[in-house]
Design a protein around this motif. Structure first.
Motif, PDB file in Angstrom:
ATOM      1  N   LEU A  73       0.826  -1.205   0.000  1.00 22.84           N
ATOM      2  CA  LEU A  73       0.000   0.000   0.000  1.00 22.84           C
ATOM      3  C   LEU A  73       0.860   1.255   0.000  1.00 22.84           C
ATOM      4  N   PHE A  74       1.933   1.266   0.775  1.00 20.25           N
ATOM      5  CA  PHE A  74       2.810   2.425   0.832  1.00 20.25           C
ATOM      6  C   PHE A  74       3.483   2.695  -0.508  1.00 20.25           C
ATOM      7  N   VAL A  75       4.034   1.640  -1.110  1.00 13.39           N
ATOM      8  CA  VAL A  75       4.786   1.822  -2.350  1.00 13.39           C
ATOM      9  C   VAL A  75       3.874   2.289  -3.481  1.00 13.39           C
ATOM     10  N   LEU A  76       2.738   1.650  -3.647  1.00 20.76           N
ATOM     11  CA  LEU A  76       1.833   2.037  -4.733  1.00 20.76           C
ATOM     12  C   LEU A  76       1.221   3.409  -4.488  1.00 20.76           C
ATOM     13  N   THR A  77       0.983   3.753  -3.235  1.00 22.72           N
ATOM     14  CA  THR A  77       0.480   5.093  -2.928  1.00 22.72           C
ATOM     15  C   THR A  77       1.498   6.154  -3.332  1.00 22.72           C
ATOM     16  N   ARG A  78       2.776   5.893  -3.058  1.00 25.82           N
ATOM     17  CA  ARG A  78       3.811   6.833  -3.469  1.00 25.82           C
ATOM     18  C   ARG A  78       3.897   6.916  -4.987  1.00 25.82           C
ATOM     19  N   TRP A  79       3.701   5.782  -5.660  1.00 25.49           N
ATOM     20  CA  TRP A  79       3.716   5.801  -7.121  1.00 25.49           C
ATOM     21  C   TRP A  79       2.598   6.676  -7.678  1.00 25.49           C
ATOM     22  N   TYR A  80       1.433   6.604  -7.072  1.00 19.79           N
ATOM     23  CA  TYR A  80       0.330   7.471  -7.513  1.00 19.79           C
ATOM     24  C   TYR A  80       0.662   8.937  -7.243  1.00 19.79           C
ATOM     25  N   LYS A  81       1.228   9.211  -6.077  1.00 20.83           N
ATOM     26  CA  LYS A  81       1.500  10.591  -5.702  1.00 20.83           C
ATOM     27  C   LYS A  81       2.606  11.200  -6.562  1.00 20.83           C
ATOM     28  N   ASP A  82       3.599  10.404  -6.949  1.00 17.97           N
ATOM     29  CA  ASP A  82       4.713  10.903  -7.780  1.00 17.97           C
ATOM     30  C   ASP A  82       4.477  10.681  -9.266  1.00 17.97           C
ATOM     31  N   SER A  83       3.264  10.316  -9.631  1.00 12.65           N
ATOM     32  CA  SER A  83       2.853  10.160 -11.040  1.00 12.65           C
ATOM     33  C   SER A  83       3.552   9.009 -11.743  1.00 12.65           C
ATOM     34  N   GLU A  84       4.168   8.101 -11.015  1.00 13.84           N
ATOM     35  CA  GLU A  84       4.759   6.928 -11.648  1.00 13.84           C
ATOM     36  C   GLU A  84       3.686   5.971 -12.154  1.00 13.84           C
ATOM     37  N   MET A  85       2.553   5.922 -11.457  1.00 11.65           N
ATOM     38  CA  MET A  85       1.452   5.092 -11.937  1.00 11.65           C
ATOM     39  C   MET A  85       0.853   5.662 -13.212  1.00 11.65           C
ATOM     40  N   VAL A  86       0.922   6.968 -13.362  1.00 16.05           N
ATOM     41  CA  VAL A  86       0.435   7.571 -14.612  1.00 16.05           C
ATOM     42  C   VAL A  86       1.277   7.076 -15.786  1.00 16.05           C
ATOM     43  N   VAL A  87       2.583   6.991 -15.581  1.00 13.48           N
ATOM     44  CA  VAL A  87       3.464   6.478 -16.631  1.00 13.48           C
ATOM     45  C   VAL A  87       3.167   5.007 -16.892  1.00 13.48           C
TER      46      VAL A  87
END
Length: 366
Positions: A73-87
């Motif tokens: 949950l922590f890692v994926l949340t950070r990915w969303y916040k830093d726009s890595e999930m957008v990529v």
């Protein structure tokens, strides 16, 4: 491939940090609790570190489950916040493609959860109970502690000594009281020592003391002086008390009583909880950049507590005969898995879990 390796590497670092935090909290809590038991005379102070270690082994499966859920949950949340999930999503990869790299990372942890749930938990409980019973069923001399009143678990005697030699062979300024047939016997002595007869009986031989016999509320007390007075030391053999939590998993299968089946359903539920929470963390990690990341952590804590408490309820129902073993074994986890699939479907279709329409309807009704 680069994103998958980066995800697994970050998951490993985060899981290590989360596990160390949970382990520190567990050690601190158990140390305070077990040291309190030692101070009250319930366990031997020399067994404190052993009991803390056994307790950590027993709860290792639970800590690993929480570590797995929170780290994903922590890692994926950070990915969303830093726009890595957008990529990730813009490259054409769907949300479900995250399952494979996360499952690869999770597999060793699941193996450890299985080991500690089916082997570590019952073994640690059995060893802890054996240590406690061995201390509680020791002879009366072992109970004595300088400057403390101690009650014998086998007789109605209360002992008090002012000082004792290191080998427990000699004591000074002894006070012993006992109740027999409504009469109180009080013995005081300046010194004493232990003796062992040829038949194996052990005695505390008091020297230069007095004995007071009488019934409370009546003035006819008898006072006797003595030079030597023997008090037989009572002891009990260590009889292990077998419970469902300390029974090995093969033992639960050989004796399918309601208590054993409930315990088996609880143990089997731990790895299933780990799998469901692993999958649930992927869609649950969706992060609005305007929202604080602590909200996801609060949700994770509430979800885990609810899930684990429901598992305890299922275990209790199986033990009480209110639910069959088969339904209790898979029913709760199938329902949670269906909920996980539904939340995945909402996220894949880019739908929020709680829509604004629901809020507007609720406001109109109010």
């Amino acid at each position: 491939m680069i994103f998958e390796r980066s995800l697994q590497r970050e998951l490993a670092y985060t899981a290590g940090a989360v596990f160390m935090v949970l382990l520190t909290i567990m050690l601190t809590t158990m140390m305070i609790r077990i040291v309190g038991f030692a101070a009250s005379g319930q366990i031997d102070p020399r067994d404190v570190l052993v009991l803390i270690g056994l307790t950590v082994i027993g709860y290792m499966a639970v800590m690993l489950i929480v570590t797995l859920f929170v780290s994903i949950l922590f890692v994926l949340t950070r990915w969303y916040k830093d726009s890595e999930m957008v990529v990730w999503l813009a490259s054409g990869a769907s949300l479900t493609r995250l399952i494979k790299p996360i499952a690869i990372f999770t597999t060793p942890i699941l193996i450890l959860v299985l080991f500690f749930a089916f082997i570590g938990w019952p073994w640690s409980n059995a060893q802890s109970k054996l240590i406690r019973q061995r201390f509680q069923q020791r002879d009366e001399v072992s109970l004595l502690a300088p400057g403390q009143f101690r009650e014998s678990p086998t007789t109605h005697r209360v002992f008090f000594i002012e000082s004792m030699s290191p080998d427990q062979s000699r004591v000074e300024n002894v006070f012993v009281t006992s109740t027999e047939n409504g009469k109180v016997n009080v013995i005081v002595s300046k010194t004493g020592h232990t003796e062992t007869r040829d038949n194996g009986d052990r005695f505390v031989v008091l020297e230069n003391g007095r004995r007071y016999d009488g019934e409370p509320g009546h003035p006819d007390f008898r006072i006797m002086e003595f030079q030597r007075y023997g008090v037989k030391i009572q002891s009990q053999p260590v009889v292990p008390v077998q419970t469902a939590s300390s029974t090995s998993t093969p033992g639960l299968l050989r004796s399918p009583t309601p208590d054993n089946l409930g315990e088996l359903a609880w143990r089997a539920g731990l790895p299933l909880i780990a799998i469901n929470l692993m999958l649930l963390a992927i869609p649950l990690a969706y992060q609005n950049p305007r929202r604080s990341r602590t909200i996801n952590l609060v949700m994770a804590v509430l979800i885990y507590l609810t899930y684990s408490n429901l598992l305890n309820v299922v275990q209790s129902w199986i033990e009480q005969g209110k639910m069959s073993f088969g339904l209790g074994l898979v029913g709760l986890h199938v329902v949670v898995f269906a909920l996980v699939v539904f939340i995945f479907w909402l996220r894949v279709r880019n739908r929020p879990l709680i829509s604004r329409a629901m809020f507007s309807r609720a406001s109109q009704r109010s």
